[in-house]
Design an enzyme around this catalytic site. Structure first.
Site, short mmCIF file in Angstrom:
data_model
loop_
_atom_site.label_atom_id
_atom_site.label_comp_id
_atom_site.label_asym_id
_atom_site.label_seq_id
_atom_site.Cartn_x
_atom_site.Cartn_y
_atom_site.Cartn_z
N LYS A 115 0.81 -1.20 0.00
CA LYS A 115 0.00 0.00 0.00
C LYS A 115 0.85 1.26 0.00
O LYS A 115 0.38 2.36 -0.29
CB LYS A 115 -0.91 0.04 1.25
CG LYS A 115 -1.86 -1.09 1.39
CD LYS A 115 -2.60 -0.92 2.76
CE LYS A 115 -3.38 -2.16 3.09
NZ LYS A 115 -3.90 -2.11 4.48
N GLY A 116 2.08 1.13 0.41
CA GLY A 116 2.91 2.28 0.78
C GLY A 116 3.08 3.36 -0.28
O GLY A 116 3.31 4.51 0.06
N GLU A 166 7.81 2.70 -6.08
CA GLU A 166 7.94 2.14 -4.72
C GLU A 166 8.17 3.27 -3.72
O GLU A 166 8.83 4.27 -4.03
CB GLU A 166 9.13 1.19 -4.65
CG GLU A 166 8.77 -0.29 -4.66
CD GLU A 166 8.06 -0.78 -3.39
OE1 GLU A 166 7.51 0.03 -2.62
OE2 GLU A 166 8.07 -2.00 -3.19
N ASP A 167 7.65 3.08 -2.54
CA ASP A 167 7.90 4.06 -1.47
C ASP A 167 9.26 3.84 -0.82
O ASP A 167 9.94 4.80 -0.46
CB ASP A 167 6.78 4.02 -0.42
CG ASP A 167 6.52 2.61 0.08
OD1 ASP A 167 6.77 1.65 -0.67
OD2 ASP A 167 6.07 2.46 1.22
N ASP A 201 14.25 -1.58 1.16
CA ASP A 201 14.92 -1.84 2.44
C ASP A 201 15.85 -3.04 2.21
O ASP A 201 16.97 -2.89 1.71
CB ASP A 201 13.81 -2.11 3.47
CG ASP A 201 14.28 -2.20 4.89
OD1 ASP A 201 15.20 -2.98 5.16
OD2 ASP A 201 13.73 -1.52 5.77
N LYS A 259 17.10 2.56 1.55
CA LYS A 259 17.85 2.30 2.78
C LYS A 259 18.93 1.27 2.46
O LYS A 259 18.80 0.08 2.78
CB LYS A 259 16.87 1.76 3.83
CG LYS A 259 17.25 2.06 5.26
CD LYS A 259 16.32 1.34 6.20
CE LYS A 259 15.03 2.05 6.46
NZ LYS A 259 14.17 1.31 7.43
N PHE A 286 13.44 3.13 11.37
CA PHE A 286 12.13 2.67 10.91
C PHE A 286 11.29 3.87 10.54
O PHE A 286 10.99 4.72 11.37
CB PHE A 286 11.42 1.82 11.96
CG PHE A 286 10.29 1.06 11.35
CD1 PHE A 286 10.50 -0.18 10.77
CD2 PHE A 286 9.01 1.61 11.29
CE1 PHE A 286 9.46 -0.87 10.14
CE2 PHE A 286 7.98 0.93 10.66
CZ PHE A 286 8.21 -0.31 10.09
N ASP A 295 4.00 2.71 6.92
CA ASP A 295 3.28 2.38 8.15
C ASP A 295 4.10 1.59 9.16
O ASP A 295 5.14 1.01 8.83
CB ASP A 295 2.06 1.53 7.80
CG ASP A 295 2.46 0.09 7.45
OD1 ASP A 295 3.34 -0.08 6.59
OD2 ASP A 295 1.93 -0.85 8.06
N ARG A 348 0.29 6.02 8.22
CA ARG A 348 0.39 6.26 6.78
C ARG A 348 -0.04 7.67 6.41
O ARG A 348 0.37 8.21 5.38
CB ARG A 348 -0.50 5.28 6.01
CG ARG A 348 -0.06 3.83 6.05
CD ARG A 348 -0.81 3.03 5.00
NE ARG A 348 -0.77 1.60 5.23
CZ ARG A 348 0.20 0.78 4.81
NH1 ARG A 348 1.22 1.26 4.16
NH2 ARG A 348 0.15 -0.51 5.05
#
Ligand code: PRP
Length: 177
Positions: free
Chosen positions: A43-44, A99-100, A103, A131, A152, A159, A165
């Protein structure tokens, strides 16, 4: 009421706006005559996608895919699966994945592999935050917003257990990793 850590701002809404604008300019340079299909990873990415496409003044299409690797909490399960599939054809298209965050890279690497098998004409990746200190699998990012530290992150679509969010800034939570 459950106690929640207080989010600290890492990237302000103004910094995000300027960076999304810069990315839109870069993407316009390459895609203005290519009628791309932008695929947001749920969802990000929903907020990033919404802001980005308003700055893209050329024909394009929008699609979303649901890919999940994180269960409850902040640790990746390592197992990636498609939880909501695509309705648009990929074959022969100019695909730009939105993409948000990248990682460990597991989600994005899986997704790019999944899409590549559908034989698009081109396949590139636009990521708002990267990241690299957490990477487990290499991922080539074609359009990058920010390189971020190993904290984080929440807000602007990101989220923790579905919370935060809606924050307009990108924030970090102390004590989460
Ligand atoms: C987040 C994010 C990426 C992925 C990145 O999604 O949107 O898709 O994690 O992590 P990785 O590089 O370690 O694989 P998440 O699974 O948390 O789902 P969400 O977008 O619905 O929050």
């Amino acid at each position: 009421m459950d106690s929640q850590p207080k989010p600290q701002i890492l990237l302000t809404r103004q910094e995000i706006e300027a960076t999304v604008s810069r990315l839109a300019t870069e993407i316009t340079g390459e895609y203005h005559d290519k009628h791309p299909l932008l695929i947001g990873v749920l969802k990000g990415s929903f907020m990033f996608m919404a802001d980005l496409i308003r700055l893209l003044d050329f024909p394009l299409e929008v699609e979303f895919i649901g890919v999940s690797s994180y269960g409850k909490g902040s640790q990746t399960s390592g197992k990636v699966k498609v939880v909501q599939g695509l309705r648009s054809p990929i074959k022969g298209g100019n695909i730009l994945v939105i993409e948000d965050i990248v990682d460990t890279g597991l989600t994005t690497a899986f997704l790019l592999d999944y899409l590549r098998k559908k034989k698009p004409a081109s396949l590139k990746l636009c990521v708002l935050t990267d990241k690299p200190s957490r990477r487990q699998i290499p991922v080539t990012i074609d359009y990058l917003g920010f390189t971020v530290p190993d904290k984080f992150l929440v807000g602007y679509g990101l989220d923790l257990d579905e919370k935060f969010r809606n924050l307009p800034d990108i924030c970090f939570l102390e004590g989460e990793n």
